[in-house]
Design an enzyme around this catalytic site. Structure first.
Site, PDB file in Angstrom:
ATOM      1  CE  LYS A 163      -3.865  -2.457   0.608  1.00  0.00           C
ATOM      2  NZ  LYS A 163      -4.805  -2.592  -0.571  1.00  0.00           N
ATOM      3  CG  HIS A 294     -10.167  -6.946  -5.112  1.00  0.00           C
ATOM      4  ND1 HIS A 294     -11.168  -7.014  -4.277  1.00  0.00           N
ATOM      5  CD2 HIS A 294      -9.000  -6.084  -4.448  1.00  0.00           C
ATOM      6  CE1 HIS A 294     -10.944  -6.222  -3.198  1.00  0.00           C
ATOM      7  NE2 HIS A 294      -9.710  -5.988  -3.391  1.00  0.00           N
TER       8      HIS A 294
END
Ligand code: MG
Length: 368
Positions: A163, A294
């Site tokens: 991230k 995903h």
């Protein structure tokens, strides 16, 4: 015609071994069970980590259940009609997440009754697919982040995603640089901003990070911002990946036609199940775009084994310790295994994803 006789649901929260944030310590699962007119049974689920699982269950109980009884139980046949039925509550989002619960259960029932796995029924193309190490780690201090990356290296992953989107760009620069150094030059590195930037911030950030050799930048802007992504694609050289927050084949088509995404990442549950996922995969291939599903590796891995060959290899996302098997949420052994960075299927019928009752649970039935 074999029809849907009943649909029942159970809501539960599955605790996460590694919380995704201070307020995300568990994920919501609405497990579904269908019985067909021929007596065959199927199990599926809807999934919504933080928001809306009770609403998903209510849609299944009050709107999808009564509307699906008596319709064709063949996978995909009832999908479009039910999607149109739900549309006043939104073309995507809660409605498609709920619809996935039924769609998955119908695919499961069809494959179980044929004595095969869903990937065999769809048409398995390969025995293994590559997985990449992924973590919800923006809140990890740098030493914890590097320890996580080292675990992925030790486990044999040759691609990892971290991230980004710290308030101070200098911190992102430090973290991405340190991770790249640890990975060495040959492993793939992807970054995911989770919609945290605006257009100018995204441009500046990607410019400052791109020399680390990024395979993609994921969700740089708000997921709804089609024109922003198209403009960003003109400004930067790193491929843009998105799709975990797009919900329909139409929306994926909008982004691909606008040149706003190079890689699409549908979440099989959020788009409404396997039926629309296969359409989105076809669409991506027709645009020459890569598709990397995903999350949900125990589900998306099975479909990745069955997608037709395309110009791009499908990568499965394996978030550390977040698989349903690893979380102890499944009633049966996991339908897939991930070793040395590759996912293979274990012997099972259907999807092999029946959830064991965990913790909480309201129970709703579409009919008594
Ligand atoms: Mg993401």
């Amino acid at each position: 015609m074999t029809t849907i006789r009943s649909l029942t649901t159970r809501l539960q929260r599955v605790p996460l071994t590694r919380p995704w944030a201070a307020d995300v310590a568990s994920v919501g699962i609405v497990s579904t069970h269908v019985v067909r007119s021929d007596g065959a049974e199927g199990w599926g689920f809807s999934w919504s980590p933080q928001i809306g699982a009770p609403a998903v269950q209510a849609l299944l109980a009050h709107d999808i259940g009564p509307a699906c009884i008596g319709r064709s139980a063949a996978p995909g046949e009832a999908w479009q009609g039910l999607w149109e039925h739900l549309h006043e509550a939104g073309g995507g989002g809660i409605t498609t997440i709920a619809l996935a619960g039924l769609d998955l259960a119908l695919w499961d029932a069809e494959a179980r009754s044929a004595g095969v796995s869903v990937s065999q029924m769809v048409g398995r193309q390969r025995e293994r697919v590559r997985a990449y190490g992924s973590g919800v780690n923006l809140h990890y201090p740098l030493d914890e982040l590097l320890a996580q990356v080292q675990r992925w290296i030790d486990a044999g992953y040759d691609a990892v995603k971290i991230k980004v989107g710290k308030p101070d760009l200098a911190e992102d620069i430090d973290r991405v640089g340190a991770v790249r150094e640890l990975l060495g030059p040959d492993r793939k590195l992807m970054i995911d901003a989770n919609q945290r930037w605006d257009l100018d911030r995204a441009t500046t950030s990607v410019d400052a990070l791109s020399h680390h050799g990024l395979a993609w930048i994921e969700e740089p802007l708000r997921a709804d911002d089609l024109l922003g992504h198209a403009e960003l694609a003109r400004r930067i050289d790193v491929p843009i990946a998105l799709g975990e927050n797009l919900h329909t084949v139409h929306r994926f088509a909008d982004f691909l036609r606008a040149g706003a995404a190079h890689i699409v990442q549908p979440n099989i549950v959020r788009v409404g199940g396997i039926t629309p996922f296969l359409r989105i995969a076809e669409l991506a291939a027709s645009h020459g775009a890569a598709l990397h599903p995903h999350l949900l590796p125990e589900l998306s891995g099975q479909l990745a084994l069955a997608l037709p060959d395309s110009a791009h290899e499908v990568l499965v996302e394996d978030v550390e310790d977040a698989g349903f098997g690893a979380l102890g949420a499944l009633a049966d052994p996991s339908p897939v295994s991930i070793r040395d960075g590759s996912l293979t299927e274990n012997d099972h019928l259907g999807l092999g994803l029946r959830f064991s009752p965990v913790l909480t649970g309201a129970t709703a039935r579409s009919r008594p």
